[in-house]
Scaffold this active site. Structure first.
Site, PDB file in Angstrom:
ATOM      1  N   THR A 100     141.335  -1.858 -20.668  1.00  0.00           N
ATOM      2  CA  THR A 100     142.706  -1.369 -20.831  1.00  0.00           C
ATOM      3  C   THR A 100     143.667  -2.461 -20.385  1.00  0.00           C
ATOM      4  O   THR A 100     143.374  -3.211 -19.460  1.00  0.00           O
ATOM      5  CB  THR A 100     142.909  -0.110 -19.960  1.00  0.00           C
ATOM      6  OG1 THR A 100     142.065   0.932 -20.439  1.00  0.00           O
ATOM      7  CG2 THR A 100     144.352   0.369 -20.012  1.00  0.00           C
ATOM      8  N   ARG A 157     139.784  12.508 -28.157  1.00  0.00           N
ATOM      9  CA  ARG A 157     139.850  12.378 -26.699  1.00  0.00           C
ATOM     10  C   ARG A 157     141.050  11.522 -26.305  1.00  0.00           C
ATOM     11  O   ARG A 157     141.289  10.466 -26.860  1.00  0.00           O
ATOM     12  CB  ARG A 157     138.571  11.748 -26.164  1.00  0.00           C
ATOM     13  CG  ARG A 157     138.557  11.556 -24.630  1.00  0.00           C
ATOM     14  CD  ARG A 157     138.956  10.152 -24.232  1.00  0.00           C
ATOM     15  NE  ARG A 157     138.844   9.919 -22.780  1.00  0.00           N
ATOM     16  CZ  ARG A 157     139.239   8.810 -22.180  1.00  0.00           C
ATOM     17  NH1 ARG A 157     139.792   7.831 -22.875  1.00  0.00           N
ATOM     18  NH2 ARG A 157     139.100   8.672 -20.873  1.00  0.00           N
ATOM     19  N   VAL A 158     141.825  11.994 -25.337  1.00  0.00           N
ATOM     20  CA  VAL A 158     142.957  11.239 -24.800  1.00  0.00           C
ATOM     21  C   VAL A 158     142.732  11.082 -23.303  1.00  0.00           C
ATOM     22  O   VAL A 158     142.465  12.060 -22.597  1.00  0.00           O
ATOM     23  CB  VAL A 158     144.296  11.965 -25.054  1.00  0.00           C
ATOM     24  CG1 VAL A 158     145.449  11.200 -24.408  1.00  0.00           C
ATOM     25  CG2 VAL A 158     144.534  12.120 -26.551  1.00  0.00           C
ATOM     26  N   ASP A 196     143.903   8.753 -19.567  1.00  0.00           N
ATOM     27  CA  ASP A 196     145.056   8.703 -18.671  1.00  0.00           C
ATOM     28  C   ASP A 196     146.228   7.911 -19.228  1.00  0.00           C
ATOM     29  O   ASP A 196     147.384   8.174 -18.888  1.00  0.00           O
ATOM     30  CB  ASP A 196     144.643   8.058 -17.345  1.00  0.00           C
ATOM     31  CG  ASP A 196     144.218   6.593 -17.538  1.00  0.00           C
ATOM     32  OD1 ASP A 196     143.166   6.366 -18.156  1.00  0.00           O
ATOM     33  OD2 ASP A 196     144.938   5.694 -17.085  1.00  0.00           O
ATOM     34  N   GLY A 239     140.932   1.916 -15.496  1.00  0.00           N
ATOM     35  CA  GLY A 239     139.720   2.452 -14.896  1.00  0.00           C
ATOM     36  C   GLY A 239     139.241   3.694 -15.626  1.00  0.00           C
ATOM     37  O   GLY A 239     139.548   3.889 -16.804  1.00  0.00           O
ATOM     38  N   GLY A 260     139.458   7.043 -16.971  1.00  0.00           N
ATOM     39  CA  GLY A 260     140.639   7.840 -17.271  1.00  0.00           C
ATOM     40  C   GLY A 260     140.659   9.224 -16.680  1.00  0.00           C
ATOM     41  O   GLY A 260     141.680   9.674 -16.139  1.00  0.00           O
TER      42      GLY A 260
END
Length: 355
Positions: free
Chosen positions: A166, A194-195, A197, A218, A220
Site C-alpha cells: 500500500t 472486499r474493501v 482500511d 498493513g 486492513g
C-alpha cells in the site's frame, strides 16, 4: 511554516531483490511531492502528486502494481483528506483507471459525498472524464504469478500477503495546512468487493490541522478494528510526539488484535515520523531540502535534495520499466535546472507536473 512531506510504499516484508526499486520509488515520490510544496503548492496537491507517482510504479501494490482478487481482476481503494476543513474523498473497488487517488480527490471536490464504490465510482469517473484503461494494463507479471500460486490447493495465502505495498503520503505546506493520501490494490486473492482500511476515513488516513496527518499500511482488517490513523492523531492530541504516538498506536493494534502495520505522520509543527511493527517498510521524507529514507528498522539514509536528484535519477531509470521512463528524464531535468541555478519556482513546477 517550512513544508514537509513523508511517504511510504507499504509495510510488510520486502524481498532483497525488490529493495532497490522500492527505495527508488519512495524517494522519487517524496521529491515530486516536495517539488509541489517548494513551488508554494498545497499539502493536498503534494500528497496527490506523491501517491500518483507510486501508483504509476509497479513496485507497489497500488495502481499499475495492484494485486488481483479471486477472479484475477484488479480492484483498488484510495482516500485523500484535507486537514483544513476535514474534507475527504474516497473510492473503493474501482477498476480500469490508472490513478484512483485522482478519482478520490474528485469525489471530495465535485460531490457532496465522501466515498463512492464499484459501479457508482465507475460512472462518476466516466462523468468526470477520467480515462478508462483495459484492466489487463494494470496487471503485472508478479501479481499474476502470486494470484496463480494462491489458487494452488496447498498454498498459504497468508504467506503471500506479507510483502504487499500500500502507498501513502502526508504533508504540511507553508500555510500550515496538512493533508494525507493513501492508495492500494488490497489483499491478493481477496473476495470480489472486499474493501479494506484504505478507503475508510480514520483507518487508512486522517488529516486535521489541529493535530496533524497520518497514512497507514498493513493488515486492513486489523487497522479498521482500532481505527489506526485517528488513534495516532488522538495520541498526539494528548501531547505525544509523532514517533511516540505512532509506536503507541501500533503497539496497541499488535497487542489488542494481533495486527502488524506501519504509519507515517506529520504534526502541526512539522515534526514527522515513519514507524512500523512489520519487518520492513519503505519510506522517505523531505524537510529543509534534506532527504531521509529507508526500509529496515533503524535504517536511515540522508542526502541533500540536490545530491538525491543527482544520484537517484540513474537508479530510477534502471528500476522502472520502459513505459515509466519519462519520470527518470523528468528528474534528470530537475537536476539540470538546479545545477544551472534556475529559480525554485521552475524547479517546483516541473516536480509537480503530471506524468
Amino acid at each position: 511554516m517550512k513544508p514537509v512531506i513523508v511517504v511510504h510504499g507499504g509495510a510488510g516484508r520486502i524481498f532483497k531483490e525488490r529493495e532497490e526499486g522500492c527505495r527508488a520509488g519512495v524517494v522519487r515520490a517524496a521529491l515530486r511531492g516536495y517539488g509541489v510544496l517548494k513551488q508554494g503548492g498545497t499539502a493536498l496537491d503534494a500528497v496527490e502528486e506523491a501517491v500518483q507517482s507510486m501508483e504509476d510504479d509497479p513496485h507497489f501494490n497500488a495502481g499499475c502494481g495492484s494485486v488481483l482478487n479471486e477472479k484475477g481482476e484488479v480492484e483498488m481503494d484510495a482516500i485523500i483528506m484535507d486537514g483544513k476543513k476535514l474534507d475527504s474523498g474516497a473510492v473503493s473497488a474501482v477498476k480500469c483507471i490508472a490513478n484512483p487517488i485522482k478519482l478520490a480527490r474528485l469525489v471530495m471536490e465535485k460531490t457532496k459525498h465522501m466515498l463512492l464504490t464499484d459501479h457508482g465510482a465507475h460512472l462518476f469517473a466516466r462523468a468526470m472524464g477520467i480515462p478508462e484503461i483495459p484492466g489487463e494494463k494494470l496487471i503485472t507479471e508478479r501479481s499474476c504469478e502470486r494470484w496463480k500460486k494462491n489458487l494452488e490447493p496447498d498454498s498459504n495465502p497468508e504467506e503471500f500477503q506479507k510483502d504487499l505495498g500500500t502507498v501513502g503520503a502526508v504533508a504540511i505546506d507553508s500555510e500550515g495546512n496538512v493533508a494525507c493520501a493513501t492508495s492500494t490494490g488490497g489483499l491478493s486473492n481477496k473476495l470480489i468487493g472486499r474493501v479494506g482500511d484504505t478507503a475508510c476515513i480514520g483507518s487508512g488516513g486522517y488529516a486535521d490541522n489541529h493535530s496533524g496527518a497520518t497514512s497507514t499500511t498493513g493488515h486492513g482488517e486489523s487497522i479498521m478494528k482500532v481505527v489506526l490513523a485517528r488513534l495516532v492523531l488522538y495520541h498526539m492530541e494528548q501531547g505525544m510526539s509523532p514517533e511516540v504516538a505512532a509506536d503507541t498506536a501500533l503497539d496497541y493494534m499488535k497487542t489488542r488484535v494481533g495486527g502488524l502495520g506501519g504509519v507515517i505522520v506529520v504534526n502541526k509543527a512539522g515534526e514527522w515520523a515513519a514507524r512500523f511493527s512489520t519487518k520492513e517498510m519503505s519510506w522517505a521524507t523531505v524537510k529543509d531540502d534534506e532527504l531521509h529514507y529507508g526500509i529496515h528498522a533503524g535504517e536511515r539514509h540522508v542526502k541533500s535534495v540536490d545530491e538525491a536528484l543527482a544520484s537517484e535519477s540513474s537508479v530510477w531509470e534502471e528500476s522502472l520499466p520502459l513505459q515509466h521512463s519519462f519520470a527518470s528524464a523528468d528528474l534528470q531535468e530537475l537536476y539540470k535546472m538546479k545545477i544551472n541555478g534556475r529559480n525554485e519556482a521552475n524547479f517546483g513546477q516541473l516536480a509537480g507536473a503530471d506524468e
